[in-house]
Design an enzyme around this catalytic site. Structure first.
Site, short mmCIF file in Angstrom:
data_model
loop_
_atom_site.label_atom_id
_atom_site.label_comp_id
_atom_site.label_asym_id
_atom_site.label_seq_id
_atom_site.Cartn_x
_atom_site.Cartn_y
_atom_site.Cartn_z
N SER A 129 0.98 -1.24 -0.20
CA SER A 129 -0.10 0.00 0.00
C SER A 129 0.94 1.13 -0.08
O SER A 129 0.16 2.41 0.08
CB SER A 129 -0.94 -0.12 0.99
OG SER A 129 -0.02 -0.15 2.36
N HIS A 168 -2.98 -2.38 -5.77
CA HIS A 168 -2.89 -2.14 -4.46
C HIS A 168 -4.53 -2.28 -4.10
O HIS A 168 -5.52 -1.24 -4.90
CB HIS A 168 -2.71 -0.71 -4.18
CG HIS A 168 -3.02 -0.12 -2.78
ND1 HIS A 168 -3.20 1.16 -2.54
CD2 HIS A 168 -3.34 -0.74 -1.78
CE1 HIS A 168 -3.41 1.15 -1.32
NE2 HIS A 168 -3.40 0.09 -0.82
N ASN A 220 -2.91 6.89 -0.30
CA ASN A 220 -2.43 6.77 1.08
C ASN A 220 -1.47 8.15 1.26
O ASN A 220 -1.25 8.67 2.37
CB ASN A 220 -1.51 5.70 1.15
CG ASN A 220 -2.33 4.54 1.69
OD1 ASN A 220 -3.68 4.88 1.97
ND2 ASN A 220 -2.03 3.36 1.50
N GLU A 270 -5.87 0.37 -7.26
CA GLU A 270 -4.78 1.30 -7.44
C GLU A 270 -3.63 0.49 -8.14
O GLU A 270 -2.91 -0.49 -7.75
CB GLU A 270 -4.28 1.93 -6.32
CG GLU A 270 -4.39 3.47 -6.31
CD GLU A 270 -3.56 3.90 -5.29
OE1 GLU A 270 -3.54 5.41 -4.99
OE2 GLU A 270 -3.13 3.48 -4.06
#
Ligand code: T1G
Length: 692
Positions: A410, A431, A481, A443
């Site tokens: 991640s 991801h 993130n 992702e």
């Protein structure tokens, strides 16, 4: 005469065919053609009945969404439907694919509906921030009854043909040639002189649903989850009109509500996400590159993420091998998968036989050699670079040439993982978001060496798994993130400046998020973030202290909040409030009062600013990609269109100025307005000016 709509006759039955690829959207020219031919068929004495059908992959999948927001052009869909209803000859809709929205409303204007077996019928308008605007809220309950109609309209989810038949929405399932079956059906109607009762005049099921108190109670179940969205409330008002007003007045009321919503910001935001979702998987420089066919998959690691990813493959019909280091961990992981499936089945979420079929597609092993013939391998081991590089090195020696080797990391460096193999062109990030079998976002992280085939294959697999793929570049935390980090830092800062966890969380839930940062952290487990911060040399003044005293959130019944045994309801904890006040005092911070608007701006503007940096660096190609990532991966309210669309609605100059104020207050250079934001603000433009 529109060439998008044609007519032929088959022994006195007129067959009107719409051919407007890719989804036969009912754009202006289609409406012109339909109305013209319907009137012609009505007036032609040699024609005894009419079939309306579509060429290509689906019956009309709705109005043309690209026409919304533009001046309406005649004839409207309503005018076409009224012409059909005025025809004294039977008109049959021949349905296949996904007759949705205005397409299903067109069919509801016909006297009869027949469907091919795989057809999925729905009124998804609520997903675009609108309601059915061509009679769907009035005609659907008259055919299916109020409960079923309310469920379809308030969820926006389609139903399969068989269920539609059982509910009276379609009159017959045609197993073979659909149009031939529809013509035969039409002939039977004529031969049997079957009465032509318009759906709009069928009041028996409406009368049966007449108890308004029952209606209101059922409706409340839906609107209580609206979280600030207007469309669910309007849909309930339109459905209620079906019970309280004569049909003509109720149709008028539906139209008023529709026109109000379609002109509103919420629908604009949701239409933005509709198109951005389809753009996010498009990578111009690999257009036309063939994806490799994926018949077998493998997942390395049977933890929470590994198990969820394996379920995605099994749900999509792809056999998958799950590899764990030891039997015990493997058994634990597979037990969790089985339990998840049993729970879904017990709630009626799986068709008969599907439980066994899906579990049957998942094979567990502790022998890594078992993945040698996989077409795609997704690594989901412990989030540590060393551990992952070791796994990639071993996979490189085992997995067949041409396979895709993906990491579910991640935030770690995909290029570094690729360099630990002899085939960096086959490596990229995929991801997934927890729970992986539920969250729709994927992702797709394109590495410097990732080949077009590898990327095209990962995107195609993402779509096959029912995910929304969004392609991003390599940086720490990728897009989602990386931006989330800014929000988390600010959330902690707000605590020190005077807010309480419940103030911050309620500001975001009022804004439309399903959950605030502190309740979310307690759900995910504070120790997870703590471990990652320690690995990256980062700190969180309050969360770190909570972890040091064993408060990991829900799993320890104490985190930012207290949790009663067996309850997931967060309760404010005076002990945490004292810890926050003490920490602020130690840091010489005077705590004050922060309003909801200020809290929202402090949480969202820095991450929008980071979004501008991400666009300038090319980590995300379009602002819409960032919006799709936040809506499908982080719960950003869809009716606000994602952070970049929201920023345009607020105004970039205002955001730039506020950020300047934040930087002055916090001294945090990350609050300094990003060059792209500055440039657009000065130019009086928005992110939308950069293209979808
Ligand atoms: N209008 C315009 N373009 C549309 C469209 C539509 N309704 N539906 C799809 N497209 C485009 C899409 O952007 C894409 O373009 C291409 O078609 C293929 O779509 C009066 C007012 C039908 C289930 O909400 O849910 O009717 O990217 O990639 O995965 O009450 O498209 O190739 O350039 O999604 O096979 C109600 C919306 C409208 C259905 C097919 N209808 N569409 O999925 O293909 S409101 C909807 C879908 C309405 C009435 C009201 C899906 C699909 P491009 P795709 P797919």
């Amino acid at each position: 005469m529109s060439e998008l709509v044609s007519m032929r006759t088959d022994g006195g039955v007129a067959v009107i065919t719409i051919d407007n690829p890719p989804v036969n959207a009912m754009k202006h020219e289609v409406r012109i053609g339909l109305l013209d031919l319907a009137l012609r068929a009505t007036g032609d004495p040699d024609i005894s009945a009419v079939v309306i059908a579509c060429a290509g992959r689906t019956f009309v999948a709705g109005a043309d969404i690209t026409e919304f927001g533009k001046p309406p052009r005649q004839p409207t869909a309503i005018a076409v439907i009224e012409a059909i209803e005025a025809c004294p000859k039977p008109i049959i809709a021949a349905l296949h694919g996904t007759p949705l929205g205005g397409g299903l409303e067109l069919a509801l204007g016909c006297h009869f509906r027949v469907a091919a077996p795989g057809t999925r019928l729905g009124l998804p308008e609520i997903k675009l921030g609108i309601i059915p605007g061509a009679g769907g809220t009035q005609r659907l309950p008259r055919l299916m009854g109020m409960d079923k109609a309310m469920a379809m309209i308030l969820s926006g989810d389609p139903i399969p043909a068989r269920e539609a038949l059982d509910a009276g929405l379609v009159d017959e399932i045609v197993e073979d040639d659909l149009v031939a079956g529809a013509v035969a059906f039409a002939r039977r109607v004529v031969a049997e002189k079957r009465p032509l009762v318009l759906v709009r005049n069928r009041d028996e099921k409406i009368a049966a649903a007449g108890d308004l108190a029952v209606f209101d109670a059922a409706a409340a179940n839906y609107t209580k989850r609206a979280r600030g969205q207007n469309a669910p409330v309007a849909a309930v008002a339109a459905l209620r009109a079906a019970l309280t007003l004569p049909i003509a007045d109720a149709l008028k009321r539906e139209r008023e509500l529709f026109l109000e919503l379609v002109a509103g910001d919420q629908s604009k935001a949701q239409r933005h996400i509709f198109f951005a979702e389809r753009e996010a998987a498009k990578v111009p420089d690999i257009a036309g590159v063939e994806a490799c066919d994926v018949k077998r998959a493998a997942v390395i690691g049977a933890g929470t993420m590994g198990g969820g990813i394996a379920m995605c493959f099994a749900n999509a019909g792809i056999p998958v091998t799950v590899v764990e280091t030891g039997e015990e961990a493997l058994a634990r992981g597979l037990d969790t998968v089985t339990r998840n499936y049993r729970n879904t089945a017990s709630r009626g979420g799986l068709a008969p036989g599907e439980l066994e079929a899906r579990i049957g597609r998942i094979t567990g092993t502790t022998d890594l050699a078992a993945v040698a013939d996989a077409d795609i391998v997704v690594e989901a081991v412990f989030e540590d670079m060393g551990v992952k590089q070791d796994a990639f090195g071993r996979l490189d020696r085992i997995v067949k040439p041409g396979a895709v080797i993906a990491s579910n990391t991640s935030y770690l460096d995909i290029d570094a993982l690729a360099r630990s193999t002899t085939r960096p062109q086959a490596v990229l990030g995929m991801h997934f978001f927890s729970p992986a079998n539920v969250m729709r976002l994927l992702e797709v992280v394109r590495g410097a060496a990732t080949s077009p085939e590898t990327l095209a294959t990962a995107i195609a697999v993402g779509r096959k798994l029912g995910k929304v793929p969004a392609v991003v570049g390599v940086c720490h935390g990728f897009v989602g993130n990386r931006m989330l980090r800014l929000r988390s830092v600010e959330a902690e800062r707000l605590l020190l400046e005077g807010a309480l966890p419940q103030d911050v969380d309620s500001a975001l839930t009022d804004f439309g998020f399903p959950m605030g940062p502190f309740a979310m952290a307690d759900l995910a487990g504070l120790d997870v973030g703590w471990r990652m911060r320690k690995a990256q040399g980062l700190t969180a003044p309050i969360a770190d202290q909570l972890c040091e005293c064993g408060r990991y959130g829900q799993k320890t019944a104490r985190g930012f909040y207290l949790y009663e045994p067996g309850s997931r309801t967060p309760k404010p904890d005076p002990e945490v409030e004292r810890l926050i006040a003490d920490t602020a005092a130690q840091r010489g911070i005077t705590r004050g009062t922060l309003g909801k608007d200020e809290i929202i701006e402090r949480l969202l503007f820095p991450m929008i600013n980071e979004g501008a940096r991400i666009l300038r660096e090319g980590i995300a190609r379009r602002p819409g990609d960032i919006d799709v990532i936040w809506v499908y991966g982080y719960g950003f309210p869809v009716h606000r269109g994602g952070p970049m669309h929201y920023a345009d609605a607020v105004g970039l100059a205002y955001i730039r100025d506020r950020l300047g104020g934040f930087e002055h207050k916090t001294g945090d250079e990350r609050h300094r307005p990003a060059p792209l934001l500055e440039e657009l603000a000065v130019a009086g433009k928005g992110f939308a000016s950069l293209g979808q």
